[in-house]
Scaffold this active site. Structure first.
Site, mmCIF file in Angstrom:
data_model
loop_
_atom_site.group_PDB
_atom_site.id
_atom_site.type_symbol
_atom_site.label_atom_id
_atom_site.label_comp_id
_atom_site.label_asym_id
_atom_site.label_seq_id
_atom_site.Cartn_x
_atom_site.Cartn_y
_atom_site.Cartn_z
ATOM 1 C CB VAL A 13 -1.282 -6.844 1.880
ATOM 2 C CG1 VAL A 13 -0.091 -7.460 1.151
ATOM 3 C CG2 VAL A 13 -2.067 -5.934 0.953
ATOM 4 C CG HIS A 30 1.802 -4.306 5.741
ATOM 5 N ND1 HIS A 30 1.242 -5.535 5.459
ATOM 6 C CD2 HIS A 30 0.763 -3.464 5.971
ATOM 7 C CE1 HIS A 30 -0.072 -5.444 5.501
ATOM 8 N NE2 HIS A 30 -0.402 -4.190 5.826
ATOM 9 N NE ARG A 60 6.154 9.391 -1.068
ATOM 10 C CZ ARG A 60 6.558 10.028 0.024
ATOM 11 N NH1 ARG A 60 5.810 10.020 1.117
ATOM 12 N NH2 ARG A 60 7.706 10.684 0.036
ATOM 13 C CG ASN A 68 -3.980 -3.149 10.562
ATOM 14 O OD1 ASN A 68 -4.210 -2.668 11.670
ATOM 15 N ND2 ASN A 68 -4.027 -2.430 9.446
ATOM 16 C CB ILE A 86 -1.667 2.334 -3.438
ATOM 17 C CG1 ILE A 86 -1.856 2.688 -4.890
ATOM 18 C CG2 ILE A 86 -2.846 1.551 -2.886
ATOM 19 C CD1 ILE A 86 -1.841 1.483 -5.823
HETATM 20 P P1 5GP Z 1 -3.461 -3.738 5.708
HETATM 21 O O1 5GP Z 1 -4.921 -3.406 5.592
HETATM 22 O O2 5GP Z 1 -3.156 -5.133 5.230
HETATM 23 O O3 5GP Z 1 -2.881 -3.471 7.070
HETATM 24 O O4 5GP Z 1 -2.705 -2.726 4.766
HETATM 25 C C1 5GP Z 1 -2.468 -2.955 3.420
HETATM 26 C C2 5GP Z 1 -2.122 -1.621 2.817
HETATM 27 O O5 5GP Z 1 -1.515 -1.853 1.564
HETATM 28 C C3 5GP Z 1 -3.332 -0.715 2.587
HETATM 29 O O6 5GP Z 1 -3.162 0.496 3.307
HETATM 30 C C4 5GP Z 1 -3.339 -0.524 1.072
HETATM 31 O O7 5GP Z 1 -3.720 0.785 0.704
HETATM 32 C C5 5GP Z 1 -1.919 -0.839 0.683
HETATM 33 N N1 5GP Z 1 -1.770 -1.384 -0.655
HETATM 34 C C6 5GP Z 1 -2.496 -2.407 -1.197
HETATM 35 N N2 5GP Z 1 -2.054 -2.671 -2.442
HETATM 36 C C7 5GP Z 1 -1.030 -1.813 -2.690
HETATM 37 C C8 5GP Z 1 -0.181 -1.596 -3.816
HETATM 38 O O8 5GP Z 1 -0.261 -2.266 -4.847
HETATM 39 N N3 5GP Z 1 0.753 -0.608 -3.706
HETATM 40 C C9 5GP Z 1 0.884 0.142 -2.563
HETATM 41 N N4 5GP Z 1 1.851 1.077 -2.569
HETATM 42 N N5 5GP Z 1 0.093 -0.029 -1.490
HETATM 43 C C10 5GP Z 1 -0.858 -0.994 -1.545
#
Ligand code: 5GP
Length: 114
Positions: free
Chosen positions: A96, A100, A29, A87, A31
């Site tokens: 990140v 994903h 899930r 993304n 965060i």
């Molecule tokens: P992005 O913006 O790179 O497409 O998505 C990264 C996602 O990772 C974000 O929706 C953010 O909330 C989630 N995220 C970042 N750090 C963590 C973490 O430590 N644990 C979890 N479960 N989600 C994370």
């Protein structure tokens, strides 16, 4: 590729609410959920962005998408619908750098996305 927070989740060095796992895919899930269901599906091998995919990743990415769609259907969202988002880099808002797939469901969504 440098280590990310998602590599630490794979290695169980930091906690996560893991909802699915197989040999190649881990799902947990988000965060900071943006919908009633917001799960991140990641390959267990570190791939930074969509730009880094090669022919050798074809099956791996297929399995990633299939894991997400099966999970969405199992959670009852097959009929009502769901969104899968990947993304890539700054303009898309990637934060990140371990590839994903966001699975979002449980509310009506807008198009175009912001
Ligand atoms: P992005 O913006 O790179 O497409 O998505 C990264 C996602 O990772 C974000 O929706 C953010 O909330 C989630 N995220 C970042 N750090 C963590 C973490 O430590 N644990 C979890 N479960 N989600 C994370």
């Amino acid at each position: 590729m440098t280590d990310t927070i998602f590599s630490k989740i794979i290695r169980r060095e930091i906690p996560a609410d893991i909802v699915y796992e197989d040999d190649e895919v881990l799902a947990f899930r988000d965060i900071n959920p943006q919908a009633p269901l917001h799960v991140l599906f990641i390959p267990k091998v570190p791939i930074a962005t969509l730009n880094d995919l090669t022919e050798a990743d074809t099956l791996r990415i297929g399995k990633l998408v299939l894991a997400a769609t099966r999970y969405a259907k199992a959670q009852g969202y097959g009929e009502s619908g769901y969104r899968c988002v990947v993304n890539c880099n700054r303009d898309a808002g990637q934060t990140v750098f371990h590839l994903h797939l966001h699975l979002l469901a449980g509310r009506a969504m807008q198009w175009p996305p912001g």
